[in-house]
Design a protein around this motif. Structure first.
Motif, PDB file in Angstrom:
ATOM      1  N   ASP A   1       0.865  -1.199  -0.036  1.00  0.00           N
ATOM      2  CA  ASP A   1       0.010  -0.140  -0.126  1.00  0.00           C
ATOM      3  C   ASP A   1       0.861   1.453  -0.106  1.00  0.00           C
TER       4      ASP A   1
ATOM      5  N   LYS B   1      -3.496  -7.214  -3.927  1.00  0.00           N
ATOM      6  CA  LYS B   1      -2.868  -6.174  -2.835  1.00  0.00           C
ATOM      7  C   LYS B   1      -4.113  -6.204  -1.765  1.00  0.00           C
TER       8      LYS B   1
ATOM      9  N   ASN C   1      -8.561  -1.071   6.771  1.00  0.00           N
ATOM     10  CA  ASN C   1      -7.859  -2.121   6.539  1.00  0.00           C
ATOM     11  C   ASN C   1      -8.837  -3.148   6.928  1.00  0.00           C
TER      12      ASN C   1
END
Length: 276
Positions: free
Chosen positions: A158, A167, A230
């Motif tokens: 990130d 990712k 997150n």
């Protein structure tokens, strides 16, 4: 006469059987019920989760709900205890950890009830004050366990240090690194030992709980900090059987209240943030 005696004996025998099975002419005892006034037991790990739940306990008492906080020294036991009915719920893990646990132990039948807090992972350095100063080929320390190791790799991806095959994968490993243009050397260590090993590496990705022990504040002492949205937000967990219990909704309201959020913000000063 013999026929009448046989009938009497048969009647006595049947009555005796009924006494054993359900009570012959006696009172049928009701099965014991759970005490509605007993406190709900919430499992936590020692440290921040316990401190937050102690505050929730105080707020819950004002709301008429009794809470007993049960502390554990590891992350495995709270889920075992919850699955065995020894706890009503627990508050000590993030969603990927629960998913990994249920993959190993599908019989646990545990579910997420609501979001709690975020322990932001961050990148620290004992050698550099700015990201721009980090040299090519720098040694980067990350946790060696699957869950936190994957999380560290997502942080590095990130922030542009590396590129990953996916990712967003919470199961990423170093084998999933697709680009490493500055040839950084990823060193995997036990998560708890990384803060002490910082002098031997250029930068380190450290969990908030271990950073706190090392007196590192992710909001003030880090070079870069994990984004708040997150996938590793911590969660309140209960069993499928308890999921619709009204006390879960009551605990959610209390945990996510303005009073508890204020406690988290003031008590932890940015090292731990509300995830709701």
């Amino acid at each position: 006469m013999m026929s009448k005696l046989v009938k009497i004996l048969i009647t006595i025998a049947l009555c005796a059987l009924m006494v054993v099975a359900a009570g012959c002419g006696g009172d049928k005892k009701a099965s014991p019920k759970a005490d509605p006034n007993a406190p709900v037991k919430i499992g936590v790990t020692a440290g921040p989760h316990a401190e937050i739940m102690d505050n929730v306990k105080k707020l819950a008492e004002k709301d008429g709900l009794k809470v007993e906080v049960v502390e554990f020294s590891d992350f495995v036991s709270p889920n075992v205890a919850l699955s065995q009915g020894e706890l009503f719920a627990n508050s000590m893990q993030h969603a990927p950890y629960l998913a990994a646990t249920l993959k190993k132990e599908p019989k646990f039948e545990l579910v997420e009830a609501f979001k709690t807090v975020n322990f932001p992972m961050a990148i620290y350095s004992a050698k550099y004050k700015k990201v721009e100063d980090i040299p090519e080929g720098a040694v980067i320390g990350i946790p060696n366990d699957p869950s936190n190791g994957a999380r560290a790799l997502l942080v590095l991806a990130d922030k542009g240090f590396i590129e990953l095959k996916d990712k967003n994968s919470v199961t990423a490993t170093t084998a999933d690194i697709t680009k490493n243009p500055k040839k950084y050397k990823i060193q995997e260590l036990d998560a708890a030992s990384i803060p002490k090993a910082m002098p031997d590496m250029d930068i380190a990705v450290i969990n908030a709980n271990y950073a706190l022990v090392a007196k590192l504040n992710p909001a003030k002492d880090s070079l870069l900090i994990e984004r708040p949205d997150n996938p590793f937000l911590n969660i309140f967990v209960t069993t499928k059987a308890n999921a619709n219990d009204p006390r879960i909704a009551q605990l959610k309201k209390i945990y996510q209240s303005a009073e508890n959020k204020k406690f988290i913000e003031e008590h932890f000063k940015g090292t731990i943030t509300a995830g709701f």
